[in-house]
Design an enzyme around this catalytic site. Structure first.
Site, PDB file in Angstrom:
ATOM      1  N   LYS A  91       0.835  -1.215   0.000  1.00 29.55           N
ATOM      2  CA  LYS A  91       0.000   0.000   0.000  1.00 29.55           C
ATOM      3  C   LYS A  91       0.871   1.267   0.000  1.00 29.55           C
ATOM      4  CE  LYS A  91      -2.139  -1.302   3.749  1.00 29.55           C
ATOM      5  NZ  LYS A  91      -1.461  -2.606   3.926  1.00 29.55           N
ATOM      6  N   THR A  92       1.888   1.289   0.881  1.00 30.82           N
ATOM      7  CA  THR A  92       2.771   2.461   0.934  1.00 30.82           C
ATOM      8  C   THR A  92       3.503   2.620  -0.396  1.00 30.82           C
ATOM      9  OG1 THR A  92       3.072   2.036   3.282  1.00 30.82           O
ATOM     10  CG2 THR A  92       4.670   3.505   2.241  1.00 30.82           C
TER      11      THR A  92
ATOM     12  N   ASP B 119      -1.436   6.957   6.135  1.00 34.81           N
ATOM     13  CA  ASP B 119      -1.401   5.533   6.431  1.00 34.81           C
ATOM     14  C   ASP B 119      -2.340   5.264   7.614  1.00 34.81           C
ATOM     15  OD1 ASP B 119      -0.625   2.946   6.164  1.00 34.81           O
ATOM     16  OD2 ASP B 119       1.422   3.213   6.885  1.00 34.81           O
TER      17      ASP B 119
ATOM     18  N   THR C  67      -5.755  -1.214   6.697  1.00 34.22           N
ATOM     19  CA  THR C  67      -5.841  -2.676   6.779  1.00 34.22           C
ATOM     20  C   THR C  67      -7.274  -3.060   7.138  1.00 34.22           C
ATOM     21  OG1 THR C  67      -5.127  -2.455   9.073  1.00 34.22           O
ATOM     22  CG2 THR C  67      -3.447  -3.092   7.477  1.00 34.22           C
TER      23      THR C  67
ATOM     24  N   ARG D  14       6.611  -8.319   1.893  1.00 38.04           N
ATOM     25  CA  ARG D  14       7.473  -7.888   3.008  1.00 38.04           C
ATOM     26  C   ARG D  14       8.174  -9.089   3.644  1.00 38.04           C
ATOM     27  NH1 ARG D  14       4.507  -4.351   6.646  1.00 38.04           N
ATOM     28  NH2 ARG D  14       5.635  -2.701   5.566  1.00 38.04           N
TER      29      ARG D  14
HETATM   30  N1  LIG Z   1       4.052  -5.633  -5.720  1.00 36.99           N
HETATM   31  C1  LIG Z   1       5.266  -5.503  -5.185  1.00 36.99           C
HETATM   32  N2  LIG Z   1       6.371  -5.657  -5.947  1.00 36.99           N
HETATM   33  C2  LIG Z   1       7.597  -5.558  -5.382  1.00 36.99           C
HETATM   34  N3  LIG Z   1       7.824  -5.289  -4.089  1.00 36.99           N
HETATM   35  C3  LIG Z   1       6.776  -5.096  -3.292  1.00 36.99           C
HETATM   36  C4  LIG Z   1       5.443  -5.184  -3.799  1.00 36.99           C
HETATM   37  N4  LIG Z   1       4.591  -4.948  -2.787  1.00 36.99           N
HETATM   38  C5  LIG Z   1       5.334  -4.721  -1.698  1.00 36.99           C
HETATM   39  N5  LIG Z   1       6.645  -4.806  -2.000  1.00 36.99           N
HETATM   40  C6  LIG Z   1       7.750  -4.620  -1.049  1.00 36.99           C
HETATM   41  O1  LIG Z   1       7.337  -5.103   0.232  1.00 36.99           O
HETATM   42  C7  LIG Z   1       7.709  -4.186   1.259  1.00 36.99           C
HETATM   43  C8  LIG Z   1       6.474  -3.748   2.027  1.00 36.99           C
HETATM   44  O2  LIG Z   1       5.627  -2.983   1.190  1.00 36.99           O
HETATM   45  P1  LIG Z   1       4.766  -1.741   1.726  1.00 36.99           P
HETATM   46  O3  LIG Z   1       5.514  -1.004   2.805  1.00 36.99           O
HETATM   47  O4  LIG Z   1       4.344  -0.950   0.543  1.00 36.99           O
HETATM   48  O5  LIG Z   1       3.536  -2.496   2.366  1.00 36.99           O
HETATM   49  P2  LIG Z   1       2.255  -1.879   3.100  1.00 36.99           P
HETATM   50  O6  LIG Z   1       1.076  -2.587   2.521  1.00 36.99           O
HETATM   51  O7  LIG Z   1       2.264  -0.396   3.007  1.00 36.99           O
HETATM   52  O8  LIG Z   1       2.468  -2.318   4.617  1.00 36.99           O
HETATM   53  P3  LIG Z   1       1.866  -1.604   5.954  1.00 36.99           P
HETATM   54  O9  LIG Z   1       0.389  -1.871   5.949  1.00 36.99           O
HETATM   55  O10 LIG Z   1       2.582  -2.348   7.075  1.00 36.99           O
HETATM   56  O11 LIG Z   1       2.234  -0.156   5.896  1.00 36.99           O
HETATM   57  C9  LIG Z   1       8.458  -3.037   0.556  1.00 36.99           C
HETATM   58  O12 LIG Z   1       9.845  -3.279   0.608  1.00 36.99           O
HETATM   59  C10 LIG Z   1       8.010  -3.140  -0.870  1.00 36.99           C
HETATM   60  O13 LIG Z   1       9.008  -2.711  -1.740  1.00 36.99           O
END
Ligand SMILES: Nc1ncnc2c1ncn2[C@@H]1O[C@H](COP(=O)(O)OP(=O)(O)OP(=O)(O)O)[C@@H](O)[C@H]1O
Length: 366
Positions: free
Chosen positions: A66-67, A111, A160, A219
């Protein structure tokens, strides 16, 4: 480092390490085909109109991107990104300060938007729709609201728990992208990309081995890759292949399905100690030596998703796969999983077996 290698959350230090692995554009973002296509239409249309994009909401479990997508929205729009989060905005004034400092076209990423305080939420509805906030000056009968015009900005929210967002807030997002868990093949692609950025030699078998243990979550895949890389450097040939992945993840007690020690302890107690349940959450937690909340929020969601644990109004139960995963034979009177009446999603109800000394090893009656 996280205490649990397979936890979905990340601390500040890990987030810093993650930033080096983030895809910078939609074409680099692996998987989530539907969300990518929908989002690229929204962004391309905004670019064609030379206007800020509609507000965007990303919903899904932690660690799915998401981030990363919020950052991609800003970079695709060629706009700066401003970041804050629901827990940081506890008063309407906190939000007014952030909003009034935005420039035209800027992307504001909030977030955990479901954790924002209610008065701030109400201020946000108006800001999203009318690009205006009403700043209240004074108190009581003499208080007056002074409208403050805001520049046109794009809000990107991440949550989430989309269900916790009040409908008026949810409705003000022009587009909502629902992120789902990744397939093992998609995780292999994530791992290949990360390995090349980290300068790690990763074989196809090594990637498949790590991808299969990563709980559908990029992750976790990236975290396991870093740990296997350590093992390969210190005890192996430096190459992350299948045997390095197996040996390293045995050291870290992450099994071939991605379960760790806590997950297995829960299943083990459920089957060996309680004959497959039903058993109440707090009894189960005492037996594995953890807080009930930890078992419920950290171990259970994945076990339920994998079909290794069932939540019923009478307590937690083992399912047919649970026995097999532990290498155990189900007792002859163990019911098939479908015979159980599974409880509500949040099924935190305590079963009758939670009474002190309850063994909970009986099957269902119906
Ligand atoms: N589709 C994707 N392709 C490549 N890498 C990804 C992908 N999705 C996530 N990642 C990698 O996984 C890690 C976590 O991603 P991210 O921080 O965007 O998750 P999030 O959904 O925002 O988590 P949170 O809810 O804990 O904030 C990062 O290092 C990101 O680069």
């Amino acid at each position: 480092m996280n205490e649990r290698l397979v936890t979905t959350g990340a601390d500040e230090r890990e987030r810093a390490a993650e930033s080096a692995l983030r895809p910078h554009g939609l074409e680099e973002f692996v998987g989530q085909k539907v969300v990518r296509e929908q989002l690229s239409l929204v962004l391309d249309a905004a670019k064609a109109r030379q206007a800020p994009s509609d507000h965007v909401l990303f919903s899904g479990p932690p660690g799915l991107g998401k981030t990363t997508l919020a950052m991609i929205v800003a970079s695709e729009m060629g706009a700066p990104l401003r970041q804050s989060s629901g827990p940081a905005i506890q008063h309407a004034g906190d939000l007014a300060a952030v909003l009034s400092s935005l420039d035209e076209g800027e992307v504001l990423f909030l977030d955990e938007i479901h954790r924002m305080a209610r008065p701030a939420e109400e201020m946000l509805y108006i800001a999203m729709e009318d690009f205006r906030v009403d700043v209240v000056v004074g108190k009581g009968a003499g208080a007056t609201a002074i409208p403050l015009e805001l520049p046109k900005f794009t809000l990107v929210g991440a949550t989430t728990r989309a269900g916790l967002l009040p409908a008026p807030l949810r409705d003000r997002f022009g587009f909502t992208g629902y992120l789902d868990f990744y397939t093992p093949e998609e995780l292999v692609q994530v791992l290949r990309r990360s390995a090349s950025l980290l300068g790690v030699q990763l074989t196809a078998e090594g990637a498949a081995e790590i991808g299969g243990r990563s709980r559908g979550t990029p992750r976790i895949a990236n975290r396991l890759l870093r740990r296997v890389r350590d093992w390969a450097q210190v005890r192996g040939s430096g190459i992350v292949d299948r045997s390095a992945a197996r040996a390293a993840l045995e050291v870290y007690e992450v099994d071939e399905r991605g379960l760790d020690r806590l997950d297995r302890a829960v299943l083990d107690a459920l089957c060996r100690r309680f004959g497959g349940g039903p058993v109440g959450l707090s009894t189960l937690a005492v037996v594995v030596g953890e807080e009930a909340e930890t078992v419920e929020t950290v171990a259970e969601p994945f076990l339920v998703r994998e079909g290794l644990l069932g939540r019923t109004p009478r307590g937690r139960i083992a399912l047919p796969d649970t026995w097999g995963h532990l290498g155990l034979t189900p007792p002859r009177d163990a019911p098939a999983g479908a015979a159980w009446q599974l409880g509500p999603e949040d099924g935190s109800d305590e079963g009758p077996q939670d009474a002190p000394g309850g063994s909970g090893a009986q099957g269902p009656t119906g």
